[in-house]
Write an enzyme that holds these catalytic residues in place. Structure first.
Site, PDB file in Angstrom:
ATOM      1  N   ASP A  11      37.721   5.437  44.984  1.00 10.24           N
ATOM      2  CA  ASP A  11      36.527   6.292  44.857  1.00 10.24           C
ATOM      3  C   ASP A  11      36.679   7.630  45.573  1.00 10.24           C
ATOM      4  O   ASP A  11      35.838   8.525  45.401  1.00 10.24           O
ATOM      5  CB  ASP A  11      35.285   5.571  45.411  1.00 10.24           C
ATOM      6  CG  ASP A  11      34.812   4.476  44.468  1.00 10.24           C
ATOM      7  OD1 ASP A  11      35.328   4.371  43.354  1.00 10.24           O
ATOM      8  OD2 ASP A  11      33.912   3.719  44.880  1.00 10.24           O
TER       9      ASP A  11
ATOM     10  N   HIS B 292      31.374   7.436  44.305  1.00  8.19           N
ATOM     11  CA  HIS B 292      30.983   6.075  44.697  1.00  8.19           C
ATOM     12  C   HIS B 292      29.472   5.959  44.501  1.00  8.19           C
ATOM     13  O   HIS B 292      28.704   6.594  45.228  1.00  8.19           O
ATOM     14  CB  HIS B 292      31.384   5.874  46.170  1.00  8.19           C
ATOM     15  CG  HIS B 292      31.000   4.586  46.791  1.00  8.19           C
ATOM     16  ND1 HIS B 292      31.493   3.371  46.384  1.00  8.19           N
ATOM     17  CD2 HIS B 292      30.169   4.316  47.849  1.00  8.19           C
ATOM     18  CE1 HIS B 292      31.000   2.415  47.167  1.00  8.19           C
ATOM     19  NE2 HIS B 292      30.189   2.970  48.048  1.00  8.19           N
TER      20      HIS B 292
ATOM     21  N   GLU C 169      27.155   4.075  45.176  1.00  2.78           N
ATOM     22  CA  GLU C 169      26.258   3.684  46.264  1.00  2.78           C
ATOM     23  C   GLU C 169      25.892   4.858  47.178  1.00  2.78           C
ATOM     24  O   GLU C 169      24.941   4.764  47.955  1.00  2.78           O
ATOM     25  CB  GLU C 169      26.911   2.572  47.106  1.00  2.78           C
ATOM     26  CG  GLU C 169      26.905   1.202  46.447  1.00  2.78           C
ATOM     27  CD  GLU C 169      28.096   0.948  45.538  1.00  2.78           C
ATOM     28  OE1 GLU C 169      28.703   1.924  45.033  1.00  2.78           O
ATOM     29  OE2 GLU C 169      28.430  -0.229  45.315  1.00  2.78           O
TER      30      GLU C 169
ATOM     31  N   GLU D 271      36.677   0.863  49.558  1.00  2.00           N
ATOM     32  CA  GLU D 271      36.006  -0.246  48.869  1.00  2.00           C
ATOM     33  C   GLU D 271      36.995  -0.968  47.963  1.00  2.00           C
ATOM     34  O   GLU D 271      37.809  -0.329  47.289  1.00  2.00           O
ATOM     35  CB  GLU D 271      34.867   0.331  48.018  1.00  2.00           C
ATOM     36  CG  GLU D 271      34.072  -0.688  47.253  1.00  2.00           C
ATOM     37  CD  GLU D 271      33.129  -0.038  46.249  1.00  2.00           C
ATOM     38  OE1 GLU D 271      33.545   0.916  45.553  1.00  2.00           O
ATOM     39  OE2 GLU D 271      31.977  -0.487  46.162  1.00  2.00           O
TER      40      GLU D 271
ATOM     41  N   GLU E  72      37.660   3.461  35.378  1.00  2.00           N
ATOM     42  CA  GLU E  72      38.362   3.798  36.622  1.00  2.00           C
ATOM     43  C   GLU E  72      39.858   3.482  36.522  1.00  2.00           C
ATOM     44  O   GLU E  72      40.693   4.241  37.014  1.00  2.00           O
ATOM     45  CB  GLU E  72      37.746   3.055  37.814  1.00  2.00           C
ATOM     46  CG  GLU E  72      36.447   3.686  38.278  1.00  2.00           C
ATOM     47  CD  GLU E  72      35.913   3.037  39.547  1.00  2.00           C
ATOM     48  OE1 GLU E  72      35.542   3.786  40.453  1.00  2.00           O
ATOM     49  OE2 GLU E  72      35.869   1.793  39.625  1.00  2.00           O
TER      50      GLU E  72
ATOM     51  N   HIS F  12      32.806  -1.101  37.365  1.00  2.00           N
ATOM     52  CA  HIS F  12      33.513  -1.004  38.645  1.00  2.00           C
ATOM     53  C   HIS F  12      34.927  -1.581  38.531  1.00  2.00           C
ATOM     54  O   HIS F  12      35.097  -2.755  38.207  1.00  2.00           O
ATOM     55  CB  HIS F  12      32.751  -1.755  39.738  1.00  2.00           C
ATOM     56  CG  HIS F  12      33.449  -1.702  41.057  1.00  2.00           C
ATOM     57  ND1 HIS F  12      33.520  -0.558  41.822  1.00  2.00           N
ATOM     58  CD2 HIS F  12      34.146  -2.640  41.729  1.00  2.00           C
ATOM     59  CE1 HIS F  12      34.213  -0.805  42.903  1.00  2.00           C
ATOM     60  NE2 HIS F  12      34.623  -2.057  42.882  1.00  2.00           N
TER      61      HIS F  12
ATOM     62  N   HIS G  40      38.684  -2.477  44.886  1.00  2.00           N
ATOM     63  CA  HIS G  40      38.683  -2.134  43.461  1.00  2.00           C
ATOM     64  C   HIS G  40      39.587  -3.098  42.707  1.00  2.00           C
ATOM     65  O   HIS G  40      40.466  -2.683  41.932  1.00  2.00           O
ATOM     66  CB  HIS G  40      39.130  -0.688  43.252  1.00  2.00           C
ATOM     67  CG  HIS G  40      38.004   0.303  43.377  1.00  2.00           C
ATOM     68  ND1 HIS G  40      37.468   0.648  44.602  1.00  2.00           N
ATOM     69  CD2 HIS G  40      37.283   0.978  42.453  1.00  2.00           C
ATOM     70  CE1 HIS G  40      36.485   1.512  44.404  1.00  2.00           C
ATOM     71  NE2 HIS G  40      36.358   1.729  43.113  1.00  2.00           N
TER      72      HIS G  40
HETATM   73 ZN   LIG Z   1      35.020   2.925  42.171  1.00  2.00          ZN
END
Ligand SMILES: [Zn+2]
Length: 260
Positions: free
Chosen positions: A43, A118, A120, A32, A180, A175, A34
């Site tokens: 992630d 993650h 989701e 994904e 992170e 995010h 970032h």
């Molecule tokens: Zn992430």
């Protein structure tokens, strides 16, 4: 001895199971975006690195981390339309995780941690656990216990205050932002493009979702709030706090299993 399940031979693993089955931690990542400064595998790298440290403390094994996850969502990951986002349909993801849980349990590895990196993924990990337990019960494989967690939920108010001296906006808007980026600066410094850490106002989303996604409200960097407050020291603080706290929580979760 290694903590990595896939570095053992089957003979070594079999002996570990006979000695009293170790906890197995399965890091669940994604591919994904970032932002311009963090790699697509963020992630996965984060929970995989944390899981190694936790496994060393509690004598657990770390299963190969899942490199793909459920689709990135605009409000928590920027959305799946960014280049490089490659995700699984929910049913594919659920069945993949269900199958892994079932085979681990069939071989006696009945104490499993779904270690989510993650956001989701979270409800699909729940569904995979439910389907796996149903299938295992039908086969007569008893005693499986699954613990699901997102490492970010272990961050204490004190650590949160160190990360966000001016207050946290929301974990969804984090995010690829301060937390992170800080953790990646600490855990995987060579993978962070420090000169590209983005600034900018937080994303302003309406209180509903639109399908297909309305990309107009998503910051073009893919980062949902400013990451300029990130530092390796903040990452060190997060890791130093969550690793022992998650280790202790897992000890408790699986101890009550043995007593019950
Ligand atoms: Zn992430």
């Amino acid at each position: 001895m290694t903590v990595h399940l896939d570095e053992l031979t089957w003979v070594e693993l079999d002996q570990r199971v006979r000695d009293g089955p170790p906890v197995v931690i399965l890091p669940a990542g994604s591919l994904e975006q970032h932002g311009p400064h963090l790699p697509l595998g963020t992630d996965r790298f984060m929970p995989a690195r944390l899981a190694e440290r936790i496994a060393e403390r509690i004598g657990a094994l770390v299963a190969p981390a899942l490199p793909y996850g459920y689709k990135s969502q605009p409000k928590s990951g920027g959305g799946n339309h960014f280049p490089g986002c490659a995700s699984l349909d929910a049913t594919t993801y659920i069945h993949m995780v269900r199958d892994i849980i079932c085979d681990l349990a069939r071989h006696g590895l009945t104490r499993i941690v779904l270690f989510d990196g993650h956001m989701e993924n979270q409800w699909f990990l729940t569904e995979a656990s439910d389907l796996a337990l149903r299938a295992l019960r039908a086969e007569g494989v008893e005693g499986t216990r699954i613990v699901k967690l997102g490492y970010w939920t272990f961050i204490t108010p004190e650590t949160e205050a160190a990360l966000f001296p001016d207050g946290l906006l929301s974990w969804e808007l984090e995010h690829a932002a301060v937390m992170e980026t800080s953790c990646m600066l600490h855990l995987c410094p060579d993978l962070v493009r420090r000169d590209l850490i983005p600034d900018g106002p937080p994303a302003d989303f309406p209180p509903y979702d639109v399908y297909p996604a309305d990309t107009g409200s998503i910051p073009p960097t893919g980062v949902l709030s400013s990451a300029t407050g990130a530092s390796a020291e903040k990452g060190r603080i997060v890791v130093a706090q969550v690793v022992p706290d998650i280790a202790a929580a897992l000890d408790t979760a699986f101890q009550s299993d043995q007593q019950g």
